[in-house]
Design an enzyme around this catalytic site. Structure first.
Site, PDB file in Angstrom:
ATOM      1  CD  GLU A 240      -2.633  -1.109   2.666  1.00 39.55           C
ATOM      2  OE1 GLU A 240      -2.477  -0.184   3.480  1.00 39.55           O
ATOM      3  OE2 GLU A 240      -3.328  -2.105   2.900  1.00 39.55           O
ATOM      4  CE  LYS A 242       5.105   5.149   7.063  1.00 37.30           C
ATOM      5  NZ  LYS A 242       4.811   6.496   7.510  1.00 37.30           N
ATOM      6  NE  ARG A 247      -3.257   3.657  11.690  1.00 37.20           N
ATOM      7  CZ  ARG A 247      -2.468   2.689  12.133  1.00 37.20           C
ATOM      8  NH1 ARG A 247      -1.244   2.965  12.536  1.00 37.20           N
ATOM      9  NH2 ARG A 247      -2.893   1.452  12.181  1.00 37.20           N
ATOM     10  NE  ARG A 263       1.528   6.714  16.499  1.00 35.96           N
ATOM     11  CZ  ARG A 263       2.508   6.319  15.720  1.00 35.96           C
ATOM     12  NH1 ARG A 263       2.374   6.395  14.413  1.00 35.96           N
ATOM     13  NH2 ARG A 263       3.612   5.861  16.228  1.00 35.96           N
ATOM     14  NE  ARG A 410       7.350   0.302  16.563  1.00 39.15           N
ATOM     15  CZ  ARG A 410       6.791   1.360  15.988  1.00 39.15           C
ATOM     16  NH1 ARG A 410       6.649   1.387  14.684  1.00 39.15           N
ATOM     17  NH2 ARG A 410       6.424   2.399  16.683  1.00 39.15           N
ATOM     18  CE  LYS A 416       8.114   2.808  10.682  1.00 32.91           C
ATOM     19  NZ  LYS A 416       7.526   3.578  11.770  1.00 32.91           N
TER      20      LYS A 416
END
Ligand code: AMP
Length: 577
Positions: A240, A242, A247, A263, A410, A416
């Site tokens: 996807e 970024k 967020r 977030r 995470r 990422k």
């Protein structure tokens, strides 16, 4: 059953802090939780997790200044002695214990329920004066040992070396429950206290997400380059774009109430009325939770992140601002739909359901879907990366289509890749008056990384930079730093380490000038990260990793990066003063 004395809880906290053994910590906690009246369980669990309030979205609304004022009032010490005590201990709870040692306690010692209800009253209080009064009364009744832990909870640092994972283990041990079931209940409800209640009632399998109450966001692991992406995924990478925004979780409750959360789990609904209006078109499909990124957007393309900054912190944006910087929600995940939690369904299925639910035309293109592609080779990843940059996005997110949604973790399910700019998230520990037209504002920040990813890690300085903020923002920050000043040395002042900044730089060098043993060349502040807590900032290990990556040429540093860095003011050689 009546509530248990808070002093017992404080004693358990002290015992947990006094042992380094994880098993001993778990057993102490488990024994305590097992014997606690059920009604005290949620508050006790929150307190051990370092949260004054059971509701994970509620905020105490009390900064260091007001807490210090409460301690001044309760102890009879003057403000200077309070500041000196904090500096001696680097800990508000220890300062409270020391100062209250000398005074006599007034009134009956508080119970767990009374401490919890006082924190709730503080969160709901209308003025700073009321908050100070409530905390001062609590301190005055508490006695030094209880005050130590109350002070630590109110400043959100328990300093007892207790990670959430260990608290989950203690809950499982206390009520003879499966650790996996406790974790799952904690993940879904976002509340370890609720998980504990369910465990105690032998009802963990009924745990469910509460639409309308945010859960923690799933995070991604950074990777250095396309080759590493291919090493980490099986055959085909699901990719996807970024997006560079903020967020957000969109909740639509059964009664049609729409809320947006950031977030850090703040309610930001009122700041983005255009997204809320668009979400109304989805309300007919039943309660739902969407995860995505709010980005500034016009005529089919993203705007610079800097323009979004003008929208942040505006509780009620004006019509002009709404027209000037329109915002969309780029959706990439669906966590709940019509009574069904989807976190444990594979991403492939969640995405399909999201596409069916929210095709862009349904929301007037105010809720979009994250650009999705795939790659089988590193070259294809590179190409996708360039395409994402072409669409003015930050880089790529690589996701495993079989992965479940793991709140607050995470993991390796999401990677990422944002090759463009290596940055570090640091915490400001000192500030300095500027020069020239900035001589009346605190515009130079000294910042630090954490020594380790531990709850109470030491902070090690790594550099100093001018801010790249606007004059208005610098003025606001100057006010804020006044309020959290610890020591005033004239030009330089140390501050309570609570402001997080994202720092870009050209190189990392070894250096004896800063306590971290490293310095940054040409550091500049990219942005203030109000969405991050100091405990989420980078560690010495991440600095070392970047230092190694830089030596092997695996990361692109800011030198020669595109126009993105131009809005950022540069300073001289690292650490020069
Ligand atoms: P970072 O803030 O650098 O740790 O990167 C992770 C963040 O990227 C997430 O928290 C999101 O705010 C953001 N993001 C942008 N696009 C996506 C996407 N397609 N999927 C997940 N997160 C995304």
């Amino acid at each position: 059953m009546s509530s248990s004395p808070f002093l017992d809880l404080a004693a358990v906290a002290a015992a947990v802090g006094a042992t380094r053994s994880k098993n001993a910590k778990r057993d102490l906690l488990a024994a305590y939780l097992r014997g606690l009246p059920r009604d005290d369980l949620p508050a006790a669990c929150s307190f051990f997790a370092g949260r004054p309030l059971v509701d994970p979205t509620a905020k105490l609304g009390m900064g260091w200044v007001q807490q210090g004022a409460a301690l001044t009032r309760a102890s009879g010490a003057d403000a200077e002695s309070v500041r000196a005590a904090y500096l001696r201990h680097s800990d508000f709870g220890d300062a409270a214990a020391e100062l209250l040692e000398r005074g006599s306690t007034v009134g009956r010692a508080p119970t767990v329920a009374e401490v919890a209800s006082t924190f709730e009253a503080i969160a709901g209080a209308g003025s700073g004066e009321q908050r100070i009064g409530l905390l001062a009364d609590l301190f005055a009744r508490a006695g030094p040992e209880s005050a130590r832990f109350i002070g630590r909870i109110s400043s959100r640092e328990t300093r007892i070396g207790l990670r959430e994972g260990l608290l989950e283990e203690a809950v499982a041990a206390a009520f003879d429950a499966e650790l996996g079931s406790v974790r799952r209940a904690h993940m879904l409800t976002g509340d370890i206290g609720e998980a504990a209640l369910l465990a105690a009632a032998n009802a963990l399998d009924t745990a469910a997400l509460h639409v309308g109450r945010p859960i923690r966001f799933m995070l991604a692991t950074p990777v250095a380059d396309a080759a590493e992406v291919m090493r980490r995924v099986d055959a085909e990478a699901w990719i996807e774009d970024k997006y560079d925004g903020i967020r957000a979780q969109l909740h639509i409750s059964a009664d049609g109430t729409i809320r947006l959360f950031s977030r850090d789990l703040n309610d930001i609904t009122r700041s983005f009325p255009e997204v809320v209006a668009a979400a109304e078109s989805l309300a007919g499909d039943g309660p739902l939770v969407v995860d995505g990124e709010l980005v500034p957007w016009r005529e089919g393309s993203v705007l610079d992140f800097a323009s979004l900054q003008t929208r942040l912190g505006r509780v009620r944006p004006s019509a002009e601002l709404l027209a000037e910087v329109p915002v969309v929600l780029v959706a990439f995940d669906l966590l709940h739909l019509a009574g069904r939690d989807l976190l444990e369904a594979p991403l492939r299925e969640r995405r399909r359901a999201l596409e069916e639910l929210a095709p862009p035309e349904r929301t007037g293109e105010r809720i979009l879907l994250a650009h999705l592609g795939s790659a089988r080779t590193a070259d294809e990843v590179e190409r996708q990366f360039d395409d994402a940059r072409e669409r003015r996005n930050e880089g790529l997110m690589v996701k495993d289509p079989a992965s479940t949604y793991q709140p607050g973790r995470r993991g390796l399910g999401w990677l990422k890749l944002k090759k463009a700019l290596a940055t570090l998230d640091c915490v400001v520990v000192g500030v300095e008056w500027g020069h020239g037209k900035r001589r009346d504002v605190l515009s130079d920040y000294t910042f630090a990384v954490r020594e380790a990813d531990e709850p109470d890690a030491r902070l090690l300085t790594i550099g100093k930079a001018y801010t790249g903020l606007t004059d208005a923002e610098i003025a606001t920050m100057t006010e804020r730093f006044h309020g959290i000043t610890l020591e005033d040395h004239g030009r330089y002042r140390t501050v309570v380490p609570e402001v997080v900044v994202e720092i870009a730089f050209d190189r990392i060098m070894r250096s004896t000038r800063h306590r971290s043993g490293y310095a940054l060349r040409f550091p500049r502040i990219v942005r203030i990260r109000d969405d991050k807590m100091p405990a989420q900032t980078d560690t010495l290990a991440s600095v070392e990793a970047l230092f190694m990556d830089q030596a092997s040429g695996r990361i692109l540093l800011a030198t020669g990066a595109d126009g993105e860095t131009e809005r950022i003011r540069t300073t001289g050689e690292a650490g020069s003063s």
